[in-house]
Design a protein around this motif. Structure first.
Motif, PDB file in Angstrom:
ATOM      1  N   VAL A 180       0.844  -1.193   0.000  1.00 50.39           N
ATOM      2  CA  VAL A 180       0.000   0.000   0.000  1.00 50.39           C
ATOM      3  C   VAL A 180       0.881   1.245   0.000  1.00 50.39           C
ATOM      4  O   VAL A 180       1.818   1.353   0.806  1.00 50.39           O
ATOM      5  N   SER A 181       0.597   2.178  -0.898  1.00 54.45           N
ATOM      6  CA  SER A 181       1.313   3.453  -0.911  1.00 54.45           C
ATOM      7  C   SER A 181       0.828   4.313   0.247  1.00 54.45           C
ATOM      8  O   SER A 181      -0.378   4.473   0.449  1.00 54.45           O
ATOM      9  N   GLN A 182       1.761   4.861   0.990  1.00 51.10           N
ATOM     10  CA  GLN A 182       1.464   5.715   2.141  1.00 51.10           C
ATOM     11  C   GLN A 182       2.104   7.077   1.849  1.00 51.10           C
ATOM     12  O   GLN A 182       3.328   7.196   1.800  1.00 51.10           O
ATOM     13  N   ILE A 183       1.267   8.106   1.641  1.00 50.42           N
ATOM     14  CA  ILE A 183       1.763   9.424   1.251  1.00 50.42           C
ATOM     15  C   ILE A 183       1.212  10.457   2.226  1.00 50.42           C
ATOM     16  O   ILE A 183       0.003  10.499   2.479  1.00 50.42           O
ATOM     17  N   ILE A 184       2.102  11.272   2.770  1.00 47.64           N
ATOM     18  CA  ILE A 184       1.700  12.240   3.790  1.00 47.64           C
ATOM     19  C   ILE A 184       2.230  13.623   3.440  1.00 47.64           C
ATOM     20  O   ILE A 184       3.402  13.778   3.072  1.00 47.64           O
ATOM     21  N   TRP A 185       1.370  14.613   3.539  1.00 46.44           N
ATOM     22  CA  TRP A 185       1.739  16.019   3.405  1.00 46.44           C
ATOM     23  C   TRP A 185       1.521  16.702   4.749  1.00 46.44           C
ATOM     24  O   TRP A 185       0.588  16.363   5.482  1.00 46.44           O
ATOM     25  N   VAL A 186       2.348  17.700   5.067  1.00 47.77           N
ATOM     26  CA  VAL A 186       2.143  18.489   6.272  1.00 47.77           C
ATOM     27  C   VAL A 186       1.473  19.805   5.893  1.00 47.77           C
ATOM     28  O   VAL A 186       1.879  20.463   4.932  1.00 47.77           O
ATOM     29  N   ILE A 187       0.408  20.167   6.594  1.00 46.72           N
ATOM     30  CA  ILE A 187      -0.253  21.462   6.405  1.00 46.72           C
ATOM     31  C   ILE A 187       0.213  22.367   7.536  1.00 46.72           C
ATOM     32  O   ILE A 187      -0.196  22.217   8.692  1.00 46.72           O
ATOM     33  N   ASN A 188       1.081  23.294   7.194  1.00 49.97           N
ATOM     34  CA  ASN A 188       1.678  24.157   8.211  1.00 49.97           C
ATOM     35  C   ASN A 188       1.351  25.627   7.999  1.00 49.97           C
ATOM     36  O   ASN A 188       2.002  26.506   8.572  1.00 49.97           O
ATOM     37  N   GLU A 189       0.353  25.899   7.171  1.00 53.27           N
ATOM     38  CA  GLU A 189      -0.097  27.276   6.966  1.00 53.27           C
ATOM     39  C   GLU A 189      -1.324  27.522   7.837  1.00 53.27           C
ATOM     40  O   GLU A 189      -2.352  26.849   7.703  1.00 53.27           O
ATOM     41  N   GLU A 190      -1.218  28.492   8.715  1.00 48.24           N
ATOM     42  CA  GLU A 190      -2.270  28.735   9.695  1.00 48.24           C
ATOM     43  C   GLU A 190      -3.609  29.041   9.045  1.00 48.24           C
ATOM     44  O   GLU A 190      -4.656  28.608   9.539  1.00 48.24           O
ATOM     45  N   SER A 191      -3.595  29.761   7.930  1.00 46.18           N
ATOM     46  CA  SER A 191      -4.857  30.123   7.280  1.00 46.18           C
ATOM     47  C   SER A 191      -5.597  28.889   6.772  1.00 46.18           C
ATOM     48  O   SER A 191      -6.830  28.813   6.873  1.00 46.18           O
ATOM     49  N   ILE A 192      -4.861  27.909   6.239  1.00 41.19           N
ATOM     50  CA  ILE A 192      -5.484  26.674   5.740  1.00 41.19           C
ATOM     51  C   ILE A 192      -5.958  25.824   6.910  1.00 41.19           C
ATOM     52  O   ILE A 192      -7.055  25.237   6.869  1.00 41.19           O
ATOM     53  N   ILE A 193      -5.160  25.755   7.963  1.00 38.33           N
ATOM     54  CA  ILE A 193      -5.563  25.007   9.157  1.00 38.33           C
ATOM     55  C   ILE A 193      -6.859  25.578   9.723  1.00 38.33           C
ATOM     56  O   ILE A 193      -7.800  24.839  10.048  1.00 38.33           O
ATOM     57  N   ASN A 194      -6.913  26.910   9.826  1.00 38.41           N
ATOM     58  CA  ASN A 194      -8.115  27.553  10.362  1.00 38.41           C
ATOM     59  C   ASN A 194      -9.323  27.317   9.466  1.00 38.41           C
ATOM     60  O   ASN A 194     -10.446  27.123   9.948  1.00 38.41           O
ATOM     61  N   LYS A 195      -9.095  27.315   8.158  1.00 32.18           N
ATOM     62  CA  LYS A 195     -10.202  27.089   7.227  1.00 32.18           C
ATOM     63  C   LYS A 195     -10.762  25.673   7.404  1.00 32.18           C
ATOM     64  O   LYS A 195     -11.980  25.471   7.428  1.00 32.18           O
ATOM     65  N   LEU A 196      -9.874  24.695   7.529  1.00 34.08           N
ATOM     66  CA  LEU A 196     -10.334  23.322   7.734  1.00 34.08           C
ATOM     67  C   LEU A 196     -11.081  23.190   9.063  1.00 34.08           C
ATOM     68  O   LEU A 196     -12.138  22.551   9.131  1.00 34.08           O
ATOM     69  N   SER A 197     -10.555  23.808  10.118  1.00 29.01           N
ATOM     70  CA  SER A 197     -11.234  23.763  11.412  1.00 29.01           C
ATOM     71  C   SER A 197     -12.617  24.389  11.321  1.00 29.01           C
ATOM     72  O   SER A 197     -13.589  23.876  11.900  1.00 29.01           O
ATOM     73  N   ASP A 198     -12.719  25.482  10.587  1.00 26.50           N
ATOM     74  CA  ASP A 198     -14.013  26.163  10.442  1.00 26.50           C
ATOM     75  C   ASP A 198     -15.015  25.300   9.672  1.00 26.50           C
ATOM     76  O   ASP A 198     -16.205  25.271  10.008  1.00 26.50           O
ATOM     77  N   ILE A 199     -14.545  24.607   8.654  1.00 24.31           N
ATOM     78  CA  ILE A 199     -15.446  23.750   7.871  1.00 24.31           C
ATOM     79  C   ILE A 199     -15.954  22.607   8.737  1.00 24.31           C
ATOM     80  O   ILE A 199     -17.154  22.283   8.751  1.00 24.31           O
ATOM     81  N   PHE A 200     -15.042  21.969   9.485  1.00 27.96           N
ATOM     82  CA  PHE A 200     -15.472  20.877  10.365  1.00 27.96           C
ATOM     83  C   PHE A 200     -16.412  21.390  11.455  1.00 27.96           C
ATOM     84  O   PHE A 200     -17.306  20.669  11.902  1.00 27.96           O
TER      85      PHE A 200
END
Length: 414
Positions: A180-200
């Motif tokens: 199985v391919s295991q691929i991981i990206w890190v999201i370290n931009e606060e604006s994107i993190i906040n946007k995801l938190s707001d959507i959830f």
């Protein structure tokens, strides 16, 4: 409203991730784990199943096992096998198996959401298994295995994930031993993190797909820490647990099949006559095994032949999300009344075979001593969510998710 927030992950050094990451603790027994860690000093099984580093025969619930898990994890951190991100991040975790991918957000979910049923469940938990993971989390002071959560997919999250994965380089990109391919990206931009938190935060519910015991134990550890620290603010890390959150439309539930040791005193003819009262029976004349593709249809392998079973009217209730499940229909109309399997969780005459092993495994099991096997349609994600929304529980062994989430890629310190 679901709380989903970033965290400072402990994660393996880039050149060690393949050596550290391992299958989750509950897909193998201790002896299998001992074999799997041979020649693999970095394997996360040294933490998740620390009995592998203690004498054979030790009770896996012995305090020494949990102390060894803590010791092994702390050594991996002090030896710089693990590094910790300096700022709270979210991560994107993609798995690709047989050309099919599923992509989720790695973040922390709230124990209060679990308590308030914003995080919905569909399984009962066993006290002994809860206590085991409670002790493991408490002694290591970490969530070491992510909870597998899902949600009704949202285009806004899909768009963020698509843009990020197409424009950023992955942090890790490797194939695990199971291919199985295991691929991981890190999201370290606060604006994107906040946007995801707001959507959830606008999401009504999250659902546990897999990991009911781990989530229940994480919540109990959090409550224990609150009791020990009466001045807690609610912002401490022990109020949250490690999760990978996938959209429901990307998850793949496989069939979870059954094999039974005998016909419960019935002759072949007696058995077939009793089955025919509840199911239409036809001999399968096709090539290979009969794999059901329509709900309320089953394959049955008996006396070297495959048969197709179709549940008759009156054997199911489409209005009830539990009773309409194929596993419920088979249990209620055949396994219990005809084969005497009253409780499949405790009856030693029945065993369960995940669809990942193929229907040929059912034939093999019958030829090696079992008497009859049943192939089934997979439970759907809609079934899982409907049951969780209704506050009901699925019958045992209803879902088999593939691929399995690897442990050891992320560690959440409490």
């Amino acid at each position: 409203m679901a709380i989903v927030r970033p965290f400072k992950a402990y994660r393996p050094q880039l050149d060690l991730v393949e050596k550290v990451a391992a299958l989750p603790y509950d897909v193998m027994d201790s002896e299998e784990a001992r074999e799997m860690v041979k020649g693999k000093p970095y394997s996360f099984l040294h933490v998740d199943k620390a009995e592998v580093d203690l004498p054979k025969g030790i009770d896996v619930h012995d305090k020494q096992v949990y102390l060894k898990a803590r010791e092994n994890l702390q050594k991996m951190i002090s030896d710089k096998v693990y590094i910790q991100d300096k700022e709270p991040c979210m991560y994107i975790y993609r798995q690709i198996m047989d050309g099919r991918s599923q992509t989720g957000i790695v973040a922390c979910a709230s124990i209060d959401d679990y308590i308030k049923d914003t995080i919905k469940k569909h399984e009962l938990t066993r006290a002994d298994k809860e206590l085991d993971r409670f002790n493991h989390v408490d002694y290591t002071n970490c969530n070491t295995g992510p909870i597998f959560l899902t949600y009704r997919h949202k285009d806004e999250i899909d768009d963020i994930v698509k843009n990020w994965t197409e424009t950023k380089s992955p942090l890790y990109d490797y194939k695990s031993e199971d291919g199985v391919s295991q691929i991981i990206w890190v999201i370290n931009e606060e604006s994107i993190i906040n946007k995801l938190s707001d959507i959830f935060a606008k999401t009504d519910y999250l659902y546990i797909a897999d990991g009911h015991h781990r989530s229940a134990s994480a919540v109990k550890v959090g409550l224990k820490r609150r009791k020990d620290k009466l001045s807690y603010t609610g912002d401490e890390e022990f109020n949250y647990f490690l999760s990978v959150i996938f959209p429901d439309n990307e998850l793949y539930v496989m069939d979870y099949n059954r094999v039974v040791a005998d016909l419960f005193g019935n002759s072949f003819d007696e058995f077939m006559n009793k089955v025919s009262e509840k199911f239409h029976i036809t001999t399968f004349d096709g090539i290979g095994q009969f794999k059901p593709e329509v709900q309320r249809t089953y394959g049955m392998f008996l006396e070297g032949k495959w048969y197709k079973l179709e549940a008759k009217e009156g054997t199911f209730n489409l209005k009830d999300p539990v009773e309409r499940l194929d596993v419920s229909i088979l249990q209620k109309n055949l396994l219990d009344p005809i084969l005497g399997i009253d409780d499949p969780t405790t009856n030693s005459r029945i065993d369960f075979v995940g669809g990942i092993r193929g229907l040929g495994e059912l034939e093999r099991r019958v030829r090696c001593g079992m008497k009859v096997a049943f192939s089934m349609c997979p439970t759907t994600m809609d079934d899982l969510i409907d049951i969780a929304n209704a506050g009901k529980t699925m019958p045992p062994k209803s879902t088999w998710f593939e691929p399995k989430l690897q442990s050891g890629i992320f560690v959440h310190e409490l």
